[in-house]
Write a protein that holds these residues in place. Structure first.
Motif, short mmCIF file in Angstrom:
data_model
loop_
_atom_site.label_atom_id
_atom_site.label_comp_id
_atom_site.label_asym_id
_atom_site.label_seq_id
_atom_site.Cartn_x
_atom_site.Cartn_y
_atom_site.Cartn_z
N SER A 102 -30.14 -1.65 -21.39
CA SER A 102 -28.83 -2.14 -21.81
C SER A 102 -27.74 -1.45 -20.98
O SER A 102 -27.97 -0.40 -20.39
CB SER A 102 -28.61 -1.87 -23.29
N PRO A 103 -26.55 -2.02 -20.95
CA PRO A 103 -25.46 -1.39 -20.20
C PRO A 103 -25.16 0.02 -20.69
O PRO A 103 -24.86 0.92 -19.89
CB PRO A 103 -24.27 -2.32 -20.45
N SER A 104 -25.25 0.25 -21.99
CA SER A 104 -24.97 1.60 -22.49
C SER A 104 -26.02 2.60 -21.98
O SER A 104 -25.69 3.75 -21.69
CB SER A 104 -24.91 1.60 -24.01
N GLU A 105 -27.28 2.16 -21.88
CA GLU A 105 -28.31 3.05 -21.33
C GLU A 105 -28.02 3.37 -19.87
O GLU A 105 -28.20 4.51 -19.43
CB GLU A 105 -29.69 2.41 -21.46
N TYR A 107 -25.06 3.46 -18.46
CA TYR A 107 -23.93 4.39 -18.44
C TYR A 107 -24.38 5.81 -18.78
O TYR A 107 -23.95 6.78 -18.16
CB TYR A 107 -22.83 3.94 -19.40
N LEU A 108 -25.24 5.92 -19.78
CA LEU A 108 -25.73 7.25 -20.16
C LEU A 108 -26.53 7.90 -19.03
O LEU A 108 -26.44 9.11 -18.80
CB LEU A 108 -26.58 7.15 -21.43
N LYS A 109 -27.30 7.11 -18.31
CA LYS A 109 -28.05 7.65 -17.17
C LYS A 109 -27.10 8.12 -16.07
O LYS A 109 -27.32 9.16 -15.45
CB LYS A 109 -29.01 6.59 -16.62
#
Length: 121
Positions: A102-105, A107-109
């Motif tokens: 997902s986009p949030s994953e 970003y977190l990476k």
């Protein structure tokens, strides 16, 4: 003492092992039937009944051992070709069909990578 026994039995490993043994025994019956009722008669049609129980070397009867080895090899081949290979293909399809992150994953990476670059090594 009873509390310790209850805790031991209640652990997931013991329960998983018990379920595995029970299912393994039931599955063993299926594999035995596959060998005895399907594979062995097919081999018998092709080259006669595969029974080595009469073979002896002197006073040592090795025929039953040869029958057990042959049954083991047939069972192992049946399990491999009828269970392991199809399961591995199915698992590979599931792994290939995994959804993209997902986009949030993502970003977190990126944040993790940036923090790793900034921290002193």
């Amino acid at each position: 003492m009873l509390k310790g026994f209850r805790d031991f039995i209640g652990r997931g490993n013991v329960l998983d092992l018990a379920v595995g043994v029970i299912i393994g025994a039931a599955f063993g019956g299926i594999v035995d039937s596959l060998v005895k009722d399907i594979v062995t008669p097919v081999i018998g049609m092709l080259g006669g009944q595969p029974d080595f129980s009469a073979i002896k070397f002197g006073s040592v009867a090795v025929g039953n051992f040869m029958n057990a080895v042959l049954a083991f090899l047939i069972k192992a081949a049946g399990l491999y070709f009828l269970i392991v290979v199809p399961f591995n293909r199915f698992a590979a399809k599931l792994a290939a069909a995994a959804p993209p992150p997902s986009p949030s994953e993502l970003y977190l990476k990126e944040i993790r990578d940036l923090l790793a670059k900034k921290s002193p090594a």
